[in-house]
Design a protein around this motif. Structure first.
Motif, PDB file in Angstrom:
ATOM      1  N   ARG A 359       0.790  -1.124  -0.031  1.00 59.28           N
ATOM      2  CA  ARG A 359       0.068  -0.100  -0.187  1.00 59.28           C
ATOM      3  C   ARG A 359       0.867   1.210   0.151  1.00 59.28           C
ATOM      4  N   ILE A 360       1.906   1.272   0.647  1.00 63.97           N
ATOM      5  CA  ILE A 360       2.842   2.332   0.722  1.00 63.97           C
ATOM      6  C   ILE A 360       3.387   2.631  -0.493  1.00 63.97           C
ATOM      7  N   MET A 361       3.802   1.476  -0.977  1.00 64.63           N
ATOM      8  CA  MET A 361       4.383   1.838  -2.412  1.00 64.63           C
ATOM      9  C   MET A 361       3.409   2.460  -3.392  1.00 64.63           C
ATOM     10  N   GLU A 362       2.348   1.848  -3.241  1.00 71.47           N
ATOM     11  CA  GLU A 362       1.272   2.514  -4.565  1.00 71.47           C
ATOM     12  C   GLU A 362       1.118   4.012  -4.146  1.00 71.47           C
ATOM     13  N   LEU A 363       0.964   4.128  -2.900  1.00 68.08           N
ATOM     14  CA  LEU A 363       0.526   5.554  -2.402  1.00 68.08           C
ATOM     15  C   LEU A 363       1.883   6.642  -2.718  1.00 68.08           C
ATOM     16  N   VAL A 364       2.987   6.033  -2.510  1.00 64.26           N
ATOM     17  CA  VAL A 364       3.913   6.883  -2.668  1.00 64.26           C
ATOM     18  C   VAL A 364       4.065   7.322  -4.259  1.00 64.26           C
ATOM     19  N   SER A 365       3.807   6.362  -5.041  1.00 66.08           N
ATOM     20  CA  SER A 365       3.901   6.464  -6.429  1.00 66.08           C
ATOM     21  C   SER A 365       2.922   7.510  -7.139  1.00 66.08           C
ATOM     22  N   LEU A 366       1.716   7.297  -6.396  1.00 65.96           N
ATOM     23  CA  LEU A 366       0.621   8.210  -6.827  1.00 65.96           C
ATOM     24  C   LEU A 366       1.051   9.748  -6.190  1.00 65.96           C
ATOM     25  N   VAL A 367       1.246   9.831  -4.992  1.00 67.18           N
ATOM     26  CA  VAL A 367       1.852  10.988  -4.420  1.00 67.18           C
ATOM     27  C   VAL A 367       2.936  11.682  -5.423  1.00 67.18           C
ATOM     28  N   ASN A 368       4.092  11.118  -5.823  1.00 63.59           N
ATOM     29  CA  ASN A 368       5.195  11.398  -6.559  1.00 63.59           C
ATOM     30  C   ASN A 368       4.729  11.683  -7.962  1.00 63.59           C
ATOM     31  N   ASP A 369       3.726  11.040  -8.592  1.00 64.05           N
ATOM     32  CA  ASP A 369       3.394  11.378  -9.755  1.00 64.05           C
ATOM     33  C   ASP A 369       2.842  12.685  -9.850  1.00 64.05           C
ATOM     34  N   LYS A 370       1.907  13.409  -8.857  1.00 65.11           N
ATOM     35  CA  LYS A 370       1.278  14.575  -8.823  1.00 65.11           C
ATOM     36  C   LYS A 370       2.500  15.860  -8.254  1.00 65.11           C
ATOM     37  N   THR A 371       3.187  15.466  -7.583  1.00 67.89           N
ATOM     38  CA  THR A 371       4.177  16.226  -6.971  1.00 67.89           C
ATOM     39  C   THR A 371       5.458  16.668  -8.368  1.00 67.89           C
ATOM     40  N   ARG A 372       5.436  15.686  -8.943  1.00 64.50           N
ATOM     41  CA  ARG A 372       6.331  15.931 -10.336  1.00 64.50           C
ATOM     42  C   ARG A 372       5.548  16.901 -11.271  1.00 64.50           C
ATOM     43  N   LYS A 373       4.173  16.365 -11.537  1.00 63.49           N
ATOM     44  CA  LYS A 373       3.388  17.267 -12.412  1.00 63.49           C
ATOM     45  C   LYS A 373       3.483  18.785 -12.007  1.00 63.49           C
ATOM     46  N   ILE A 374       3.163  19.049 -10.663  1.00 63.06           N
ATOM     47  CA  ILE A 374       3.257  20.301  -9.924  1.00 63.06           C
ATOM     48  C   ILE A 374       4.572  20.994 -10.441  1.00 63.06           C
ATOM     49  N   SER A 375       5.568  20.530 -10.108  1.00 64.41           N
ATOM     50  CA  SER A 375       6.978  20.855 -10.485  1.00 64.41           C
ATOM     51  C   SER A 375       7.202  21.136 -11.802  1.00 64.41           C
ATOM     52  N   GLU A 376       6.653  20.370 -12.698  1.00 61.77           N
ATOM     53  CA  GLU A 376       6.700  20.763 -14.292  1.00 61.77           C
ATOM     54  C   GLU A 376       5.927  21.731 -14.659  1.00 61.77           C
ATOM     55  N   GLU A 377       5.164  22.108 -13.970  1.00 58.49           N
ATOM     56  CA  GLU A 377       4.383  23.346 -14.277  1.00 58.49           C
ATOM     57  C   GLU A 377       5.023  24.639 -14.167  1.00 58.49           C
ATOM     58  N   TYR A 378       5.935  24.577 -13.237  1.00 54.10           N
ATOM     59  CA  TYR A 378       6.877  25.526 -12.754  1.00 54.10           C
ATOM     60  C   TYR A 378       7.731  26.275 -13.981  1.00 54.10           C
ATOM     61  N   VAL A 379       8.059  25.026 -14.914  1.00 52.30           N
ATOM     62  CA  VAL A 379       9.060  25.195 -16.007  1.00 52.30           C
ATOM     63  C   VAL A 379       8.673  26.461 -16.911  1.00 52.30           C
ATOM     64  N   GLY A 380       9.646  27.440 -17.095  1.00 51.53           N
ATOM     65  CA  GLY A 380       9.399  28.583 -18.066  1.00 51.53           C
ATOM     66  C   GLY A 380       8.990  29.688 -17.160  1.00 51.53           C
TER      67      GLY A 380
END
Ligand code: 5AD
Ligand code: SF4
Length: 437
Positions: A359-380
């Motif tokens: 469960r923690i692995m599945e959750l961490v991967s979901l959380v990381n996906d979103k975190t990454r997306k938010i970071s990518e929105e910063y580019v530029g």
């Protein structure tokens, strides 16, 4: 002769700040800080017991000091904090590690100075002193090492008794510092040049509940109205006590960061009830709506526990769907670990370790996906970083933006403590790379 101290801190920001208080006491006693444990004349462990690992690390680190203690005459080893405050733990530490000179708890932290003086006077035996909840409110002078941020306690202890949590047992009942003391501390910090203040409490939202002093929202307004350029943050907020007046205070001051840590713990009503959290999933989502209505771009972060006793696949799916729905900027994810003396530790149907791990692995991967997306929105785009430090190896300065994202950039002058506008060129998981504008 110069004498040195070394403090080892485990656990949360509140412990980090308690260590600053300990540093304050040690400096009054004439000690200066050393980063090298071998050079220290006094080593203090400030422990945590909220999750299992801190305990294992502490015992490991303490055991490793036996040789140093034998070699170095006059070395003082002290251990205190949440773990040693737990029932019977001080005696366990003394038994397992008889070379430890001082064991203290959470309610007598400020007496550490007296205990050390006793040792200076030649007292030979170990000093093992644990006090029960004395309702103490610390007002001592901390020696801060977190520039440009300053931690400021507003409450101590906790009244919530979430069924998994040891904190109320080791930190005692909630008590609030007087607003006049907090306000004057904040004013002097800003005068001294601090650029960020973080108000600390287990549940800052219930600050001064049931007293005549001002509520949390008014405290925010008053600090938020202080002069100068600075940031105001606070942690932690309990969702059950988060109210619209807090959201309005946040929206009403550009000093208060558009960011909040609002631990949800679980997305399942059944589990939230068993955790004694006093809100449902829809109550929580309503609080998020209130927040977003007042501060549309507010960054929300959270804490989540997986594998609480009785958590079914269905309950876990509810947590995943809530995480998707809220779209957290970041999340601390924890595997449930039973804490002795808490109600959840005695509950039936504890979840097997392999299920927790999945469960923690599945959750961490979901959380990381979103975190990454938010970071990518910063580019530029450009963002304002308050510079905390320099990574000498990478030759980069770094700090956080208002929403708590860590950004790195190059500069040929000392930028620590400056607000620097940085254009983001690259997102790297939770952190951002950019150049000074
Ligand atoms: N097991 C796992 N996580 C815990 N936390 C507190 N107690 C436990 C426990 N027994 C987590 C909660 C809390 C954060 C500080 O630590 O998510 O918000
Ligand atoms: Fe622990 Fe709950 Fe208090 Fe937070 S609010 S410190 S989780 S008992």
């Amino acid at each position: 002769m110069e004498r040195f101290y070394h403090i080892v801190t485990y656990g949360c920001q509140m412990n980090v700040h308690d260590s600053e208080r300990i540093a304050g006491m040690l400096s009054e006693l004439g000690y200066s800080e050393t980063y090298s444990i071998e050079d220290a004349d006094i080593i203090v462990f400030n422990t945590c017991c909220i999750r299992e690992n801190a305990e294992n690390h502490f015992f490991g680190n303490l055991g490793a000091l036996k040789k140093l203690k034998e070699k170095k005459k006059g070395l003082i080893i002290a251990a205190g904090g949440c773990l040693t405050q737990q029932d019977g733990m001080a005696e366990t530490v003394h038994k397992k590690f008889p070379f430890v000179d001082i064991v203290f708890g959470t309610h007598n932290l400020e007496k550490l100075k007296d205990y050390i003086l006793q040792k200076h006077d030649g007292y030979k035996k170990s000093i093992i002193r644990i006090e029960s909840d004395t309702g103490v409110i610390y007002e001592g002078e901390p020696l801060r090492s977190s520039y440009p941020n300053a931690w400021v306690n507003i409450t101590f202890g906790c009244n919530n008794f979430c069924t998994y949590c040891i904190v109320p047992f080791v930190k005692g009942r909630e008590r609030s510092r007087k607003s006049e003391n907090i306000l004057s501390e904040c004013e002097s910090l800003l005068k001294e040049g601090y650029k960020e203040i973080t108000l600390l409490g287990q549940n800052v939202n219930s600050y001064n509940n049931g007293s005549d002093d001002i509520p949390f929202s008014a405290l925010l307004e008053k600090i938020g109205a202080m002069e100068g350029k600075f940031r105001l943050r606070f942690m932690t907020s309990h969702p059950k006590d988060f109210s619209e007046d807090i959201a309005r205070a946040m929206a009403g001051s550009d000093k208060i960061c558009n960011a909040i840590h609002l631990p949800v713990q679980s997305g399942s009503d059944r589990i939230l009830k068993a955790m004694n959290r006093h809100y449902t999933r829809s109550d929580y989502l309503r609080k998020i709506d209130i927040l977003k209505k007042n501060i549309p771009d507010c960054a929300v972060s959270t804490d989540i526990i997986v594998g609480f006793p009785g958590e079914t696949d269905e309950d876990f799916k509810d947590t995943l769907s809530l995480v998707r729905e809220v779209g957290y900027h970041s999340a601390f994810t924890f595997v449930y670990s039973p804490r002795n003396g808490t109600p959840a530790a005695k509950m039936e149907n504890q979840i097997p370790e392999d299920v927790k791990k999945e469960r923690i692995m599945e959750l961490v991967s979901l959380v990381n996906d979103k975190t990454r997306k938010i970071s990518e929105e910063y580019v530029g785009k450009e963002t304002e970083i308050l510079v905390e430090d320099r990574d000498d190896k990478r030759e980069l300065y770094f700090g956080r933006d208002e929403k708590g994202r860590m950004g790195y950039f190059e500069s040929d002058k000392n930028e620590i403590g400056n607000f620097v506008t940085v254009k983001i060129n690259r997102a790297n998981g939770v952190s951002l790379m950019g150049e000074k504008v």
